[in-house]
Structure formats: structure tokens, C-alpha cells
Enzyme design. Structure first.
Site, short mmCIF file in Angstrom:
data_model
loop_
_atom_site.label_atom_id
_atom_site.label_comp_id
_atom_site.label_asym_id
_atom_site.label_seq_id
_atom_site.Cartn_x
_atom_site.Cartn_y
_atom_site.Cartn_z
NE ARG A 104 2.02 13.92 -3.58
CZ ARG A 104 3.06 13.52 -2.91
NH1 ARG A 104 2.83 13.06 -1.46
NH2 ARG A 104 4.31 13.63 -3.12
CB THR A 108 -0.33 22.22 -0.68
OG1 THR A 108 -1.11 21.64 -1.66
CG2 THR A 108 -0.24 23.76 -0.76
CG ASP A 200 5.39 11.02 -10.19
OD1 ASP A 200 4.73 10.12 -10.77
OD2 ASP A 200 5.07 12.06 -9.76
CG ASP A 203 6.12 11.76 -13.70
OD1 ASP A 203 5.02 11.88 -14.44
OD2 ASP A 203 6.50 12.53 -13.21
C1 PRP Z 1 0.77 9.76 -6.48
C2 PRP Z 1 0.06 8.14 -6.08
C3 PRP Z 1 -0.78 8.50 -4.95
C4 PRP Z 1 -0.35 9.81 -4.35
C5 PRP Z 1 0.27 9.44 -3.22
O1 PRP Z 1 -0.37 10.19 -7.37
O2 PRP Z 1 -0.03 7.56 -7.37
O3 PRP Z 1 -2.11 8.66 -5.74
O4 PRP Z 1 0.71 10.42 -5.23
O5 PRP Z 1 0.51 10.47 -2.41
P1 PRP Z 1 -0.25 10.79 -1.02
O6 PRP Z 1 -0.56 9.61 -0.44
O7 PRP Z 1 0.65 11.82 -0.47
O8 PRP Z 1 -1.49 11.60 -1.41
P2 PRP Z 1 0.00 11.68 -7.95
O9 PRP Z 1 -0.63 12.60 -7.29
O10 PRP Z 1 1.33 12.14 -8.26
O11 PRP Z 1 -0.83 11.65 -9.32
P3 PRP Z 1 -0.39 10.66 -10.71
O12 PRP Z 1 -0.65 9.35 -10.12
O13 PRP Z 1 -1.39 11.12 -11.82
O14 PRP Z 1 1.22 10.64 -10.90
N1 URA Z 2 3.71 9.85 -5.17
C1 URA Z 2 4.57 8.93 -5.85
O1 URA Z 2 4.41 8.58 -7.10
N2 URA Z 2 5.74 8.58 -5.26
C2 URA Z 2 5.91 9.02 -4.00
O2 URA Z 2 7.20 8.71 -3.47
C3 URA Z 2 4.99 9.92 -3.40
C4 URA Z 2 3.94 10.20 -3.99
#
Ligand code: PRP
Ligand code: URA
Length: 209
Positions: A104, A108, A200, A203
Site C-alpha cells: 500500500r 494514497t 501494521d 511489521d
Molecule cells: C497490509 C495488509 C494488507 C493491506 C490491507 O499490507 O497486510 O495487505 O495492508 O490494506 P488495504 O485493505 O487498505 O489494501 P501492506 O501494504 O502494509 O504490506 P505488508 O504486508 O508488506 O506490510
Molecule cells: N494494514 C495493516 O497492516 N494494518 C491496518 O490496520 C491496515 C492496513
């Protein structure tokens, strides 16, 4: 419109509460996520068909059920979805695993696909997409659109925590894909994080905070 299966079970609720605590270490977070995924897998696969096979046990011949379609494909959305793979494989050891990488944009909140590697024949298999978080829904919507473009027809989505906004957006985009969640939280905040959520997920799983 697709169904939202909110899996209400005291073991899942207790482990999810432990994950929400900011004091949970990455090791604890990963352990609970794996356990919850395994518990949720029972519900996500509840309607899977079985077929009879006949053989002799050490005592007598009988007819016994086996999964009619063992070739399930698990698709984690990277990174955080990786934290759910072992929990699924604990109960579906014969499953194959595809990966879709989505990140993400911090400003945005739009997802960007940076990786995709899927098993051969995925179009004919039941597919379970796993990702702990369904926030705006953008990542899951794009991942499922990608799978549909490759011909997948039997897809279900499995999340740990979902926001009502993400559920609504996902159902609008993919009214044929059921969602399985452990908890539906209150809302999104101004950073599109789930409230109260657990922060997150990627993380916290990988210790990158
Ligand atoms: C997080 C999570 C989802 C997404 C959800 O991933 O694991 O994939 O955000 O958000 P959304 O419904 O608004 O799309 P992130 O993009 O933070 O990547 P990561 O798993 O590498 O931390
Ligand atoms: N991605 C995450 O990991 N946590 C949230 O709350 C939203 C998006």
C-alpha cells in the site's frame, strides 16, 4: 452478494486479543496468528466435498471419506499473508502455495502489485486468499481481480481483522467471493488503519517496526 462469515469462537477471540496488545513480541504475534489461522481453516473448508474410498484397516474393510479435491491452492498476499500460510498447511498439508505481493502506498493507500507467482493449473483449483488485514479492501480486491484474470473461479478470502469499509468495497468488487474473518472492527482512521485493529500486521510479524 457474497457472505461474510465472522468466525465466533472463544479460542480465536482470546488469541486475537493477545495479538492486539502492543506488548506482544513478534514471536508471540506469529504464534497466535498461526494458531488462529488453523482454527479458522476448519470453518473456511467446512463445505469442502469428500468422496468415499474403500480399504481394509488393520481390523476390517470399510468405506471412508477423503477430501474430494485435495489440490487446494493457498495464496498469501505479501508480506503479512505469509504469517497465515503455515497455519493453513498444518491442516491442508497437500495444498500448493501461490504468492501475490502487494504494497500500500503510505499516502494514497492504493495497492501496488510488485510480485506474482502462482502454481500451474490454478484456474481449476479452489483458491483461498489469505491476508490478516482487510482495511480499505484495495489489496484484496486487486489480488482477487488478478486471480480472476487468470481464470480462477472458486475463490474465498480469509482475513483476521476487517474494517466495515473494506468488507463493503470488497463485496462490491467481488460479489461472488465469500469472506471469512475472525473480527470485524469499528472503522478506518485517517491513515486507513483499522480501528482498534492491531497495527501494521507485516511489521509486527517480521519485526520491521
Ligand atoms: C497490509 C495488509 C494488507 C493491506 C490491507 O499490507 O497486510 O495487505 O495492508 O490494506 P488495504 O485493505 O487498505 O489494501 P501492506 O501494504 O502494509 O504490506 P505488508 O504486508 O508488506 O506490510
Ligand atoms: N494494514 C495493516 O497492516 N494494518 C491496518 O490496520 C491496515 C492496513
Amino acid at each position: 452478494m457474497s457472505d461474510v462469515h465472522a468466525i465466533d469462537h472463544p479460542l480465536i477471540a482470546d488469541k486475537l486479543t493477545a495479538m492486539r496488545r502492543p506488548t506482544a513480541s513478534s514471536a508471540e504475534f506469529r504464534m497466535h496468528l498461526r494458531s488462529i489461522t488453523t482454527l479458522m481453516a476448519y470453518e473456511v473448508t467446512r463445505d469442502f466435498a469428500t468422496k468415499p474410498v474403500e480399504f481394509a484397516t488393520p481390523v476390517a474393510t470399510g468405506t471412508f471419506p477423503v477430501l474430494a479435491e485435495p489440490a487446494v491452492i493457498i495464496v498469501p498476499i505479501l508480506r503479512a499473508g505469509i504469517g497465515m500460510v503455515d497455519g493453513m498447511l498444518d491442516v491442508l498439508p497437500q495444498a500448493r502455495v501461490g504468492h501475490i505481493g502487494m504494497a500500500r502506498d503510505e499516502k494514497t493507500h492504493e495497492p501496488d502489485e510488485y510480485y506474482c507467482k502462482l502454481p500451474e493449473g490454478i484456474e481449476a483449483a479452489p483458491v483461498i486468499v489469505v491476508d490478516p488485514m482487510l482495511a480499505t479492501g484495495g489489496s484484496a480486491i486487486d489480488a482477487v481481480s488478478n486471480l480472476k484474470e487468470r481464470g480462477c473461479k472458486r475463490i474465498r478470502l480469509m482475513n483476521l481483522v476487517a474494517a466495515p469499509e473494506g468488507i463493503a468495497a470488497f463485496q462490491k468488487a467481488h460479489p461472488d467471493v465469500d469472506i471469512y474473518v475472525a473480527a470485524v472492527d469499528e472503522c478506518l482512521n485517517e491513515h486507513a488503519y483499522i480501528v482498534p485493529g492491531l497495527g501494521d500486521a507485516g511489521d509486527r510479524i517480521f519485526g520491521t517496526v
